[in-house]
Write an enzyme that holds these catalytic residues in place. Sequence first.
Site, short mmCIF file in Angstrom:
data_model
loop_
_atom_site.label_atom_id
_atom_site.label_comp_id
_atom_site.label_asym_id
_atom_site.label_seq_id
_atom_site.Cartn_x
_atom_site.Cartn_y
_atom_site.Cartn_z
N GLU A 267 0.81 -1.21 0.00
CA GLU A 267 0.00 0.00 0.00
C GLU A 267 0.84 1.25 0.00
OE1 GLU A 267 -1.96 -0.09 3.65
OE2 GLU A 267 -3.03 -1.92 3.18
N CYS B 3 3.20 8.33 1.58
CA CYS B 3 3.50 7.39 2.66
C CYS B 3 3.83 6.05 2.02
CB CYS B 3 2.26 7.31 3.55
SG CYS B 3 2.38 6.11 4.85
N CYS C 266 4.34 -7.13 8.34
CA CYS C 266 5.22 -6.61 9.39
C CYS C 266 5.35 -7.68 10.47
CB CYS C 266 4.61 -5.34 9.99
SG CYS C 266 5.73 -4.45 11.10
N CYS D 41 2.33 -4.89 16.73
CA CYS D 41 1.80 -3.84 17.60
C CYS D 41 0.30 -4.09 17.70
CB CYS D 41 2.08 -2.45 17.02
SG CYS D 41 3.84 -2.13 16.86
N CYS E 234 -2.32 -2.10 15.59
CA CYS E 234 -2.02 -1.92 14.16
C CYS E 234 -2.48 -3.12 13.36
CB CYS E 234 -0.52 -1.70 13.97
SG CYS E 234 -0.06 -1.58 12.23
N HIS F 55 3.79 6.13 21.63
CA HIS F 55 2.47 5.62 22.04
C HIS F 55 2.26 5.36 23.52
CE1 HIS F 55 2.11 5.47 17.80
NE2 HIS F 55 2.57 4.26 17.61
N ASN G 212 -7.11 5.05 14.21
CA ASN G 212 -7.94 4.72 13.06
C ASN G 212 -8.44 3.29 13.24
OD1 ASN G 212 -9.05 5.33 10.55
ND2 ASN G 212 -7.08 6.04 9.74
N CYS H 1 -2.93 2.08 8.28
CA CYS H 1 -1.97 1.02 7.99
C CYS H 1 -2.62 -0.36 7.76
CB CYS H 1 -1.08 0.96 9.23
SG CYS H 1 0.53 0.37 8.95
N1 SAH Z 1 6.87 0.29 11.71
C1 SAH Z 1 7.02 1.70 11.63
C2 SAH Z 1 6.30 2.37 10.47
C3 SAH Z 1 4.93 1.91 10.09
S1 SAH Z 1 3.53 2.35 11.08
C4 SAH Z 1 6.60 2.33 12.94
O1 SAH Z 1 6.11 1.61 13.81
O2 SAH Z 1 6.78 3.53 13.11
C5 SAH Z 1 3.34 4.10 10.90
C6 SAH Z 1 2.62 4.75 12.07
O3 SAH Z 1 1.21 4.45 12.05
C7 SAH Z 1 3.14 4.28 13.42
O4 SAH Z 1 3.27 5.36 14.30
C8 SAH Z 1 2.03 3.37 13.87
O5 SAH Z 1 2.08 3.17 15.24
C9 SAH Z 1 0.81 4.08 13.36
N2 SAH Z 1 -0.42 3.26 13.27
C10 SAH Z 1 -0.53 1.95 12.98
N3 SAH Z 1 -1.83 1.55 13.01
C11 SAH Z 1 -2.55 2.64 13.33
C12 SAH Z 1 -3.96 2.88 13.49
N4 SAH Z 1 -4.85 1.91 13.34
N5 SAH Z 1 -4.34 4.14 13.79
C13 SAH Z 1 -3.44 5.15 13.92
N6 SAH Z 1 -2.12 4.98 13.77
C14 SAH Z 1 -1.67 3.75 13.48
#
Ligand code: SAH
Length: 392
Positions: free
Chosen positions: A114, A127, A134, A138, A141, A256, A331, A374
């Site tokens: 994406e 982006c 991944c 997390c 995510c 976070h 999100n 994401c």
């Molecule tokens: N792995 C890297 C980059 C990818 S995620 C990292 O962790 O930074 C990019 C950003 O989107 C990160 O800050 C992640 O925590 C955030 N993110 C992931 N899922 C999300 C969601 N559902 N809502 C808001 N932010 C989210």
Amino acid sequence: MDQITAETTAPVRALPSLVGLTRTGLADALRAIEVPEREIRMRAGQLWHWIYFQGARDFSQMLNIAKGMRVRLADHFSLARPEIMAEQVSKDGTRKWLMRMPPTSASDKGAEIECVYIPESDRGTLCVSSQVGCTLTCTFCHTGTQKLVRNLTTQEIVSQVVVARDRLGDFPGGVVPGDGIVPHGEGVRAVSNIVFMGMGEPLYNFDNVRDALGVLSDGEGLSLSKRRITVSTAGVVPQIAPLGEESGSMLAISLHATNDDLRNALVPLNKKYPIAELMEACRTYPGVSNARRITFEYVMLKGVNDTPAEARALVRLLKGIPAKINLIPFNPWPGTKFECSDWETIERFSDIVFDAGYASPVRTPRGRDILAACGQLKSETEKLRARARMVE
Ligand code: SAH
């Protein structure tokens, strides 16, 4: 009959694409077709200009390269880009693309990733993804729930930017294709900023990301300023200093949480590299200064990490680090147990952060109507495909 079947089902072996290669990669490709060593540098430079500055899609455009050489190049290579499999356009102009990469081997179907484009009045941010899937899991995510994981090659990372610029008419002579894409003025670029905040953990794919940053920021090609390229990490501490030393890009940390217990639960990588070590790596990030601040991302999760006490703890934690804070409204995605904090809670949190001297910290949710978080376009498309298969 057998023979015909074999012929028609044999995989079409596409010519390898030169788009997305580094200078070394281009030189190696030229060597492979026996271009004399003394010409390699010059030819690689010409290709570089055509591919990355002009956005050429055909070798026949490369008029300063002799016809014989153009034909030879076209016999062995292509200028193919990843294919846009799906495009969703949000009411706010955010565009989300599902891209399929050309296959890298006979067994590879072509990775799907994406890429999101976010236009703003003074910039356009792309982006990009660094991995397919991944490994970090997390808990908030969606990408962590997808199983297929592999690193993207340098070529696959760079070509996301090339495709976006094609689609947005952002190369010289490029045609703005309509479809709601607003023509940008002379000298104004549709893609001015890059963030590595798509799928994957960029610092787990260090070499390819670093090499891609080199291609993106090369002044004779795509020419993106390093100060406008941000690599976001969940906190792979040992790779943070090397990123600064070897690429000079901007750094974002997905923080976070302000204590290890909560961060262990949200970002399991924290068990390996706890907050104190992460903060130390930030404090000593090569090139960090008030003019080159580190961005700390903080996703607002209702009832989890959003109290005023946590806002104050955040401010204390970042003391002494040249920092920007990005509060990200969560999100939601189908099946998640998390919810986004209420607007008043986000405002209260943001006021505390603001009073401590950090400007405009809430990231406006963009592309909510197209599930621009994401991992979501890919899963939506997979769901639609599964549904299509059931109907068949
Ligand atoms: N792995 C890297 C980059 C990818 S995620 C990292 O962790 O930074 C990019 C950003 O989107 C990160 O800050 C992640 O925590 C955030 N993110 C992931 N899922 C999300 C969601 N559902 N809502 C808001 N932010 C989210």
